[in-house]
Design a protein around this motif. Structure first.
Motif, PDB file in Angstrom:
ATOM      1  N   THR A  71       7.461  -0.205  -0.728  1.00 36.84           N
ATOM      2  CA  THR A  71       6.342  -1.129  -0.931  1.00 36.84           C
ATOM      3  C   THR A  71       6.675  -2.197  -1.965  1.00 36.84           C
ATOM      4  O   THR A  71       6.426  -3.386  -1.760  1.00 36.84           O
ATOM      5  CB  THR A  71       5.097  -0.344  -1.369  1.00 36.84           C
ATOM      6  OG1 THR A  71       4.776   0.632  -0.382  1.00 36.84           O
ATOM      7  CG2 THR A  71       3.912  -1.268  -1.562  1.00 36.84           C
ATOM      8  N   LEU A  72       7.268  -1.783  -3.091  1.00 42.40           N
ATOM      9  CA  LEU A  72       7.474  -2.711  -4.197  1.00 42.40           C
ATOM     10  C   LEU A  72       8.736  -3.543  -4.054  1.00 42.40           C
ATOM     11  O   LEU A  72       8.894  -4.546  -4.757  1.00 42.40           O
ATOM     12  CB  LEU A  72       7.504  -1.940  -5.520  1.00 42.40           C
ATOM     13  CG  LEU A  72       6.207  -1.203  -5.882  1.00 42.40           C
ATOM     14  CD1 LEU A  72       6.276  -0.661  -7.295  1.00 42.40           C
ATOM     15  CD2 LEU A  72       4.990  -2.118  -5.730  1.00 42.40           C
ATOM     16  N   MET A 114       0.841  -1.201   0.000  1.00 43.95           N
ATOM     17  CA  MET A 114       0.000   0.000   0.000  1.00 43.95           C
ATOM     18  C   MET A 114       0.870   1.243   0.000  1.00 43.95           C
ATOM     19  O   MET A 114       1.837   1.339   0.753  1.00 43.95           O
ATOM     20  CB  MET A 114      -0.929   0.007   1.209  1.00 43.95           C
ATOM     21  CG  MET A 114      -1.925   1.161   1.192  1.00 43.95           C
ATOM     22  SD  MET A 114      -3.361   0.837   2.217  1.00 43.95           S
ATOM     23  CE  MET A 114      -4.377   2.266   1.830  1.00 43.95           C
ATOM     24  N   VAL A 115       0.508   2.180  -0.872  1.00 45.60           N
ATOM     25  CA  VAL A 115       1.139   3.491  -0.922  1.00 45.60           C
ATOM     26  C   VAL A 115       0.092   4.504  -0.480  1.00 45.60           C
ATOM     27  O   VAL A 115      -0.976   4.592  -1.086  1.00 45.60           O
ATOM     28  CB  VAL A 115       1.644   3.826  -2.340  1.00 45.60           C
ATOM     29  CG1 VAL A 115       2.241   5.228  -2.373  1.00 45.60           C
ATOM     30  CG2 VAL A 115       2.687   2.806  -2.784  1.00 45.60           C
ATOM     31  N   ALA A 161      -3.037   1.892  -4.039  1.00 45.92           N
ATOM     32  CA  ALA A 161      -2.483   3.246  -4.070  1.00 45.92           C
ATOM     33  C   ALA A 161      -3.597   4.221  -3.714  1.00 45.92           C
ATOM     34  O   ALA A 161      -4.510   4.449  -4.502  1.00 45.92           O
ATOM     35  CB  ALA A 161      -1.908   3.558  -5.454  1.00 45.92           C
ATOM     36  N   ASP A 162      -3.533   4.767  -2.505  1.00 48.37           N
ATOM     37  CA  ASP A 162      -4.589   5.638  -1.988  1.00 48.37           C
ATOM     38  C   ASP A 162      -4.210   7.095  -2.220  1.00 48.37           C
ATOM     39  O   ASP A 162      -3.384   7.649  -1.484  1.00 48.37           O
ATOM     40  CB  ASP A 162      -4.794   5.359  -0.494  1.00 48.37           C
ATOM     41  CG  ASP A 162      -5.939   6.174   0.100  1.00 48.37           C
ATOM     42  OD1 ASP A 162      -6.643   6.864  -0.659  1.00 48.37           O
ATOM     43  OD2 ASP A 162      -6.121   6.120   1.331  1.00 48.37           O
ATOM     44  N   GLU A 163      -4.793   7.718  -3.235  1.00 41.02           N
ATOM     45  CA  GLU A 163      -4.496   9.113  -3.579  1.00 41.02           C
ATOM     46  C   GLU A 163      -2.981   9.365  -3.574  1.00 41.02           C
ATOM     47  O   GLU A 163      -2.490  10.269  -2.900  1.00 41.02           O
ATOM     48  CB  GLU A 163      -5.183  10.064  -2.585  1.00 41.02           C
ATOM     49  CG  GLU A 163      -6.696   9.977  -2.567  1.00 41.02           C
ATOM     50  CD  GLU A 163      -7.358  10.862  -3.622  1.00 41.02           C
ATOM     51  OE1 GLU A 163      -6.629  11.403  -4.489  1.00 41.02           O
ATOM     52  OE2 GLU A 163      -8.583  11.002  -3.572  1.00 41.02           O
ATOM     53  N   PRO A 164      -2.190   8.586  -4.338  1.00 44.57           N
ATOM     54  CA  PRO A 164      -0.736   8.662  -4.200  1.00 44.57           C
ATOM     55  C   PRO A 164      -0.125   9.944  -4.744  1.00 44.57           C
ATOM     56  O   PRO A 164       1.050  10.203  -4.512  1.00 44.57           O
ATOM     57  CB  PRO A 164      -0.253   7.450  -5.008  1.00 44.57           C
ATOM     58  CG  PRO A 164      -1.305   7.267  -6.054  1.00 44.57           C
ATOM     59  CD  PRO A 164      -2.598   7.615  -5.366  1.00 44.57           C
ATOM     60  N   LEU A 179      -6.288   1.793  -7.615  1.00 47.37           N
ATOM     61  CA  LEU A 179      -6.005   3.216  -7.445  1.00 47.37           C
ATOM     62  C   LEU A 179      -7.240   3.913  -6.893  1.00 47.37           C
ATOM     63  O   LEU A 179      -8.303   3.891  -7.515  1.00 47.37           O
ATOM     64  CB  LEU A 179      -5.607   3.830  -8.796  1.00 47.37           C
ATOM     65  CG  LEU A 179      -5.346   5.336  -8.822  1.00 47.37           C
ATOM     66  CD1 LEU A 179      -4.135   5.685  -7.974  1.00 47.37           C
ATOM     67  CD2 LEU A 179      -5.153   5.818 -10.262  1.00 47.37           C
ATOM     68  N   ILE A 180      -7.098   4.511  -5.720  1.00 51.50           N
ATOM     69  CA  ILE A 180      -8.194   5.260  -5.088  1.00 51.50           C
ATOM     70  C   ILE A 180      -7.945   6.734  -5.351  1.00 51.50           C
ATOM     71  O   ILE A 180      -6.900   7.271  -4.966  1.00 51.50           O
ATOM     72  CB  ILE A 180      -8.237   4.992  -3.572  1.00 51.50           C
ATOM     73  CG1 ILE A 180      -8.379   3.487  -3.303  1.00 51.50           C
ATOM     74  CG2 ILE A 180      -9.382   5.763  -2.923  1.00 51.50           C
ATOM     75  CD1 ILE A 180      -8.130   3.107  -1.853  1.00 51.50           C
TER      76      ILE A 180
END
Length: 279
Positions: free
Chosen positions: A104-105, A30-31, A114-117, A146-147
């Motif tokens: 993360t990766l 998670m980012v 990815a939450d509003e990265p 992607l959020i």
């Protein structure tokens, strides 16, 4: 309170906490939105990346540090052998977000959330981060959730889109189908509120009213008091996800217009608009 969350067929909600610790970080990464609050300010960025690698892989010591340097280079950090020993305050916002992506990766997860990265970044760095995520996704064969609230980002990066309103899915479709022909009135409202190059108008469209409280969802459709097409059925009957043409599940919408499309030709002022509430 119901349903399942599956990863490659395994129901994550049925796993004990000890098993979930093996999933978090190793299989699902998670980012977060703001890298400055995700990085520990008193630890060097390399120590933080190495800690994640050692927690979720078999690498230790020099091998874990080499992996961290490799990933700092892969995400575009210049001079990774030197920057690995920097503290977060020495890095720009874009570099800190790249460090978070590397952290993360480096554990090579199968699935990335990815939450509003890119929300905290300027548009140039935002484009670079999104391009980076896209290239890493292709190289690693990784899935990305992607959020975001940014329709431009969605149009550029997503292959399939889920639109949510008031705690539930209201529309789901491939990105090209959604932008070509949005079906749910909330999705339509979002599209109308988006500025377009080459089109000048006095004011952008807005959606009247505001999102209802999660402690007091309205009866029927949760969007009905803000919807220009709502009628009696929308107030009393909570709509299911209706199929909108094509293959089953390809494009679905939580709107009764799917079965009574003729009502779309008779829009009116929403109840929220009549009350003089703007959003």
């Amino acid at each position: 309170t119901a349903g399942a969350v599956t990863l490659e067929g395994e129901d994550l909600l049925a796993l004990p906490e000890a098993a979930m610790r093996a999933v978090r970080g190793a299989r699902i990464g998670m980012v977060f939105q703001e890298p400055s609050t995700s990085l520990n300010p008193v630890l060097r960025v390399g120590d933080q990346i190495v800690e994640a690698i050692q927690a979720h892989t078999a690498l230790r010591g020099a091998a874990a540090r080499a992996k961290a340097i490799e990933w700092l280079g892969r995400v575009g950090i210049p001079e990774p052998q030197r920057r690995i020993d920097e503290y977060p305050f020495r890095l720009s916002g874009g570099q800190k977000q790249r460090v978070m992506i590397a952290m993360t990766l480096a554990c090579e997860p199968d699935f990335l959330i990815a939450d509003e990265p890119t929300t905290a970044l300027d548009v140039t760095i935002q484009a670079q981060i999104l391009e980076l995520l896209g290239s890493l996704q292709r190289d690693m064969g990784m899935s990305i959730l992607l959020i975001t609230h940014d329709l431009g980002v969605i149009a550029e990066t997503a292959s399939r889109v889920i639109v949510m309103y008031a705690g539930e899915v209201v529309e789901e479709a491939p990105v090209t189908a959604l932008f070509a022909a949005p079906h749910h009135p909330y999705t339509e409202g979002l599209m109308r509120a988006m500025p377009r190059v080459g089109i000048r108008r006095e004011r952008l469209a807005t959606i009247p009213g505001s999102v209802p409280s999660p402690t007091a969802w309205p009866s029927g459709c949760r969007f009905h008091d803000r919807c220009p097409y709502a009628w009696e059925r929308c107030v009393t009957d909570h709509p299911p996800l209706y199929q909108i043409g094509g293959a089953a599940g390809e494009h679905v919408s939580r709107c009764h217009l799917a079965v009574e499309p003729e009502r779309r030709a008779r829009p009116h002022e929403p109840m929220a608009g009549k009350m003089g509430v703007g959003a």
